[in-house]
Design a protein around this motif. Sequence first.
Motif, PDB file in Angstrom:
ATOM      1  N   GLU A  92      -0.204  -8.006  -8.139  1.00  0.00           N
ATOM      2  CA  GLU A  92       0.315  -9.210  -7.488  1.00  0.00           C
ATOM      3  C   GLU A  92       0.852  -8.932  -6.093  1.00  0.00           C
ATOM      4  O   GLU A  92       0.593  -9.691  -5.158  1.00  0.00           O
ATOM      5  CB  GLU A  92       1.407  -9.845  -8.348  1.00  0.00           C
ATOM      6  N   ILE A  93       1.637  -7.856  -5.921  1.00  0.00           N
ATOM      7  CA  ILE A  93       2.248  -7.599  -4.616  1.00  0.00           C
ATOM      8  C   ILE A  93       1.200  -7.223  -3.571  1.00  0.00           C
ATOM      9  O   ILE A  93       1.440  -7.377  -2.359  1.00  0.00           O
ATOM     10  CB  ILE A  93       3.320  -6.498  -4.691  1.00  0.00           C
ATOM     11  N   ALA A  94       0.049  -6.730  -4.002  1.00  0.00           N
ATOM     12  CA  ALA A  94      -0.996  -6.323  -3.058  1.00  0.00           C
ATOM     13  C   ALA A  94      -2.018  -7.428  -2.823  1.00  0.00           C
ATOM     14  O   ALA A  94      -2.488  -7.628  -1.703  1.00  0.00           O
ATOM     15  CB  ALA A  94      -1.699  -5.060  -3.568  1.00  0.00           C
ATOM     16  N   ARG A  95      -2.359  -8.163  -3.875  1.00  0.00           N
ATOM     17  CA  ARG A  95      -3.391  -9.188  -3.764  1.00  0.00           C
ATOM     18  C   ARG A  95      -2.852 -10.486  -3.175  1.00  0.00           C
ATOM     19  O   ARG A  95      -3.531 -11.131  -2.358  1.00  0.00           O
ATOM     20  CB  ARG A  95      -4.015  -9.446  -5.132  1.00  0.00           C
ATOM     21  N   GLY A  96      -1.667 -10.877  -3.584  1.00  0.00           N
ATOM     22  CA  GLY A  96      -1.091 -12.140  -3.135  1.00  0.00           C
ATOM     23  C   GLY A  96      -1.076 -12.328  -1.624  1.00  0.00           C
ATOM     24  O   GLY A  96      -1.536 -13.356  -1.109  1.00  0.00           O
ATOM     25  N   ILE A 139       0.837  -1.202   0.000  1.00  0.00           N
ATOM     26  CA  ILE A 139       0.000   0.000   0.000  1.00  0.00           C
ATOM     27  C   ILE A 139       0.875   1.256   0.000  1.00  0.00           C
ATOM     28  O   ILE A 139       0.552   2.247  -0.665  1.00  0.00           O
ATOM     29  CB  ILE A 139      -0.944  -0.015   1.216  1.00  0.00           C
ATOM     30  N   VAL A 140       1.985   1.219   0.729  1.00  0.00           N
ATOM     31  CA  VAL A 140       2.919   2.354   0.721  1.00  0.00           C
ATOM     32  C   VAL A 140       3.432   2.605  -0.699  1.00  0.00           C
ATOM     33  O   VAL A 140       3.514   3.754  -1.152  1.00  0.00           O
ATOM     34  CB  VAL A 140       4.094   2.101   1.688  1.00  0.00           C
ATOM     35  N   LEU A 141       3.753   1.536  -1.407  1.00  0.00           N
ATOM     36  CA  LEU A 141       4.206   1.682  -2.790  1.00  0.00           C
ATOM     37  C   LEU A 141       3.090   2.212  -3.686  1.00  0.00           C
ATOM     38  O   LEU A 141       3.341   3.007  -4.596  1.00  0.00           O
ATOM     39  CB  LEU A 141       4.715   0.337  -3.317  1.00  0.00           C
ATOM     40  N   PHE A 142       1.876   1.797  -3.429  1.00  0.00           N
ATOM     41  CA  PHE A 142       0.731   2.324  -4.192  1.00  0.00           C
ATOM     42  C   PHE A 142       0.616   3.832  -3.977  1.00  0.00           C
ATOM     43  O   PHE A 142       0.361   4.587  -4.920  1.00  0.00           O
ATOM     44  CB  PHE A 142      -0.563   1.633  -3.751  1.00  0.00           C
ATOM     45  N   VAL A 143       0.787   4.283  -2.740  1.00  0.00           N
ATOM     46  CA  VAL A 143       0.697   5.712  -2.435  1.00  0.00           C
ATOM     47  C   VAL A 143       1.822   6.476  -3.129  1.00  0.00           C
ATOM     48  O   VAL A 143       1.589   7.528  -3.746  1.00  0.00           O
ATOM     49  CB  VAL A 143       0.754   5.939  -0.907  1.00  0.00           C
ATOM     50  N   LEU A 144       3.045   5.960  -3.040  1.00  0.00           N
ATOM     51  CA  LEU A 144       4.178   6.626  -3.691  1.00  0.00           C
ATOM     52  C   LEU A 144       3.982   6.716  -5.202  1.00  0.00           C
ATOM     53  O   LEU A 144       4.308   7.734  -5.822  1.00  0.00           O
ATOM     54  CB  LEU A 144       5.476   5.874  -3.371  1.00  0.00           C
TER      55      LEU A 144
END
Length: 283
Positions: free
Chosen positions: A238-242, A166-171
Motif C-alpha cells: 500500500e505505501i508503495a503502490r498508493g 523504497i527506502v523502507l523496502f531497502v531497509l
Amino acid sequence: MNDDAIPARPTASGSRTLRRAFGDLNAGLRNRELWLHLGWQDIKQRYRRSVLGPLWITVATGVTAVAMGLLYGELFGMDIKVFLPYVTLGFIFWNFIQASILDGSVVFSTNEGLIKQIPAPVSVHVYRVVWRQLIIFAHNIVIYAIVFAIFPQPLNWTALLVFPAIVLFVLNGLWVTIVFGILSTRFRDIGQLLTTAVQLVFFMTPIIWTTTSLHNTTGQTSSRLKLVELNPMFHYIEIARGPLLGEPVEFYHWAIVLGCTAVGWLMAILVMRNYRARVSYWV
C-alpha cells in the motif's frame, strides 16, 4: 602458586558483541565497490549469452503483469484502465519483496566458495542481494512508465512518497537477508518453508485482487478486510503502490511498516551479534 598469575577466563566470546556486529555492517558498507560489482555480475551472469540480456527481466515481469491484469480484470469486471496499473505496480513491488526473502535466505549457502576464499565482512553479501534487487526494480519500473503512458493516473505531489517507501523496502530487504540468510545457513529447511510461505502470502495480499471487493454491500468494512490487514505485506504494498496511483495512503499503513522495520532490525542485530562469526563454518 600466586593467584594473581592465573589469567581470568573470558565470560563471553569476543566476537559476540554489538560492537563487532555494527562493525561488520560498517565495514561491508565501506566495501561498496565489491558488492556493487558482485550484484551487477549476478545480473549479467543470469542472462549470459542472451540476446536481450537483462531486458528479459522487464519482458518477463511485463508479460506476467499484463496477462494477470487482463485476466483478473475480466473475471472481476474491473475497469482495465484502473486495474492494469494497479496489478502492474503490485507485481513490481511484490517481486522486490519476494526476491529479498527467497534470495536472501540462500545468499550464504550459494556463495560458499566466495565466503571461504575472500576475507570480506558478512554484510557484503547482504548488501549484494539488496543491490541486485534494486537493479531488477529499476528494470521493472519501466513497465509502469509504459502502462502509465497508456493509462494515465491522477498523480499529485503525494507521488513523491514512493521514495521513502523504497527506502523502507531497502531497509527491510537488508534485515530480512541478514536474519533469514544466517538462520537458513544453519537450518536449511527454513529456505524451503519460506518458499511455501511466500507463495501463500502472495494470494493473501491484494495484488491481483482489490480490497474494494471485500466491502459489504452497505459499504461498511467487512471482517474479511480486517483479516487482510493482519497481513504485513498488505501495508508494504500500500505505501508503495498508493502514491503512484494517485491514491491517499492512510498513516496507519506507514506506522505498521515502520514498526515491522524496527522489530526486524532488532532481530537482525541480535542475529549478527550471536551468529555472524559462524557463517563461514556453516556454509
